[in-house]
Design an enzyme around this catalytic site. Structure first.
Site, mmCIF file in Angstrom:
data_model
loop_
_atom_site.group_PDB
_atom_site.id
_atom_site.type_symbol
_atom_site.label_atom_id
_atom_site.label_comp_id
_atom_site.label_asym_id
_atom_site.label_seq_id
_atom_site.Cartn_x
_atom_site.Cartn_y
_atom_site.Cartn_z
ATOM 1 N N CYS A 104 -61.591 -13.356 -3.663
ATOM 2 C CA CYS A 104 -60.541 -12.392 -3.367
ATOM 3 C C CYS A 104 -60.957 -10.982 -3.809
ATOM 4 O O CYS A 104 -61.845 -10.382 -3.224
ATOM 5 C CB CYS A 104 -59.234 -12.845 -4.009
ATOM 6 N N HIS A 105 -60.356 -10.460 -4.870
ATOM 7 C CA HIS A 105 -60.719 -9.152 -5.407
ATOM 8 C C HIS A 105 -61.811 -9.247 -6.473
ATOM 9 O O HIS A 105 -62.234 -8.228 -7.012
ATOM 10 C CB HIS A 105 -59.481 -8.459 -6.005
#
Length: 171
Positions: A104-105
């Protein structure tokens, strides 16, 4: 053979992006060490469902003592990348060609460590331009494995593929 996995995380991590891979790593016999700024602190997931007790302070650990690095997503990686100690710690894994798992991030920490030039990666759609600007080859796929080192995924929906490929690199 059991591997020692460093987990860099702070408040506002994406709950399932920590819990699902962590459970799978532990069930496969690997040892996780949760690292934040304050040993003993409890960090909270952004969904409010999960908490994690911090095993070690970033000041107490050395990347040389671990076999792999796990970076869960959520807002946690963006917070951690503002701290040079976490950036340096992350960069050491990449420079030493040790397995790194970022979902994800999570790749935001790798962007700040300036370790993605020429690497194949994926990540959450809002950081795609950042990944490209960091010199990475961005692929909008559920999981991207770059060499025998880097595993990246986009969202919690990609967790089965992310976990599978991470475990493959730990073999």
């Amino acid at each position: 053979m059991s591997k020692k996995i460093a987990v860099v995380v702070t408040d506002h991590f994406e709950d399932s992006e920590y819990t699902e891979p962590a459970k799978a790593y532990q069930e496969a016999g690997h040892q996780l060490t949760v690292i934040e700024n304050e040993k003993g602190k409890t960090v909270k997931g952004k969904q409010g469902q999960e908490t994690i007790k911090v095993d070690a302070s970033i000041d107490e650990v050395n990347a040389d003592d671990f076999d792999a690095l796990f970076i869960p997503g959520g807002f946690s990686p963006d917070i951690l990348r503002a701290d040079d100690k976490f950036v340096t710690f992350t960069k050491k894994f990449m420079d030493d060609n040790k397995p790194v798992f970022a979902i994800c991030h999570g790749p935001q920490l790798l962007i700040t460590a300036e370790t993605l030039k020429g690497r194949d990666v994926t990540g959450y759609k809002s950081i795609a331009v950042d990944l490209k600007n960091a010199g990475a080859n961005f692929h909008d796929k559920e999981v991207v494995v770059c060499g025998n080192q880097l595993v990246t995924s986009r969202t919690p929906d990609d967790l089965p593929a992310f976990t599978r490929e991470s475990l493959n690199l730990l073999k």
